[in-house]
Write a protein that holds these residues in place. Structure first.
Motif: not given
Ligand code: NKO
Length: 194
Positions: A6-18, A89-99
């Protein structure tokens, strides 16, 4: 449901920069206009208020949905929920899908807050709107209302893990606004009218 999953999923979802995706659909490279930020405020600056609201809602969902899942399976007062909130929040700030170059985390943090405490969310939104109207700076309102939310959670007697989650998120939000803080001190920060 597994905590780590669930934590990994949260990070990945946060990584999508709408903000970045929606601006691109409209033919705009959001990083090269306005403040260069991928958040709702900068999208609004370039594409108008309707798009700011859309990006805000989508970015807030990235915090709200994982917190709901975490509450359902692990409860609010749990370390899993603590890490889920930070991960969104960390996903949005440091997104794996956006370098790893993301946004400032305000909308996503507000979604986390809505999932934690709808009343605190509502009061923080009112505080944010008042600050923007009175001072004219979105960045100042975002930092101020994050701190305000943390204090409200503390005063209402929420579990220490919930209060610490909010405190860490607030510290991250302030850190991500360091260029805004410099501009606020120099008097060159963007002004808005709500
Ligand atoms: O482009 O650098 P910029 O001027 O865009 O942008 C600065 C701005 C970046 O943030 C955004 C998102 C705007 C969302 C506004 C919704 C306000 C919600 C108020 C509740 C805040 C609660 C925080 C919870 C902490 C746990 O700042």
């Amino acid at each position: 449901m597994d905590s780590v999953l669930l934590i990994v999923f949260s990070y990945l979802l946060g990584s999508i920069l709408f903000g970045e995706h929606i601006a691109k659909l409209k033919g705009v490279d959001i990083r090269s206009v306005g403040s260069g930020n991928v958040g709702a405020t900068n999208v609004g600056r370039v594409l108008g208020r309707k798009y700011a609201v859309l990006v805000f809602l989508l970015d807030a969902f990235k915090g709200f949905f994982p917190i709901l899942l975490s509450r359902l399976y692990f409860g609010l007062d749990s370390w899993t929920t603590f890490f889920v909130g930070l991960a969104c929040v960390l996903g949005h700030m440091y997104p794996i899908f956006h370098d790893f170059r993301g946004g400032k985390g305000v909308a996503t943090a507000s979604g986390v807050l809505l999932g934690v405490s709808p009343l605190t969310f509502l009061l923080s939104m009112i505080f944010w709107t008042l600050l923007v109207k009175l001072k004219g700076y979105v960045s100042l309102a975002s930092m101020g209302s994050s701190l305000f939310a943390t204090l409200l959670l503390l005063l209402q007697g929420y579990d220490y893990r919930v209060v610490f989650m909010s405190l860490f998120i607030t510290m991250l939000i302030v850190y991500r606004h360091k260029d805004n803080i410099k501009r606020l001190l120099e008097g060159t920060e963007h002004r808005v009218r709500l």
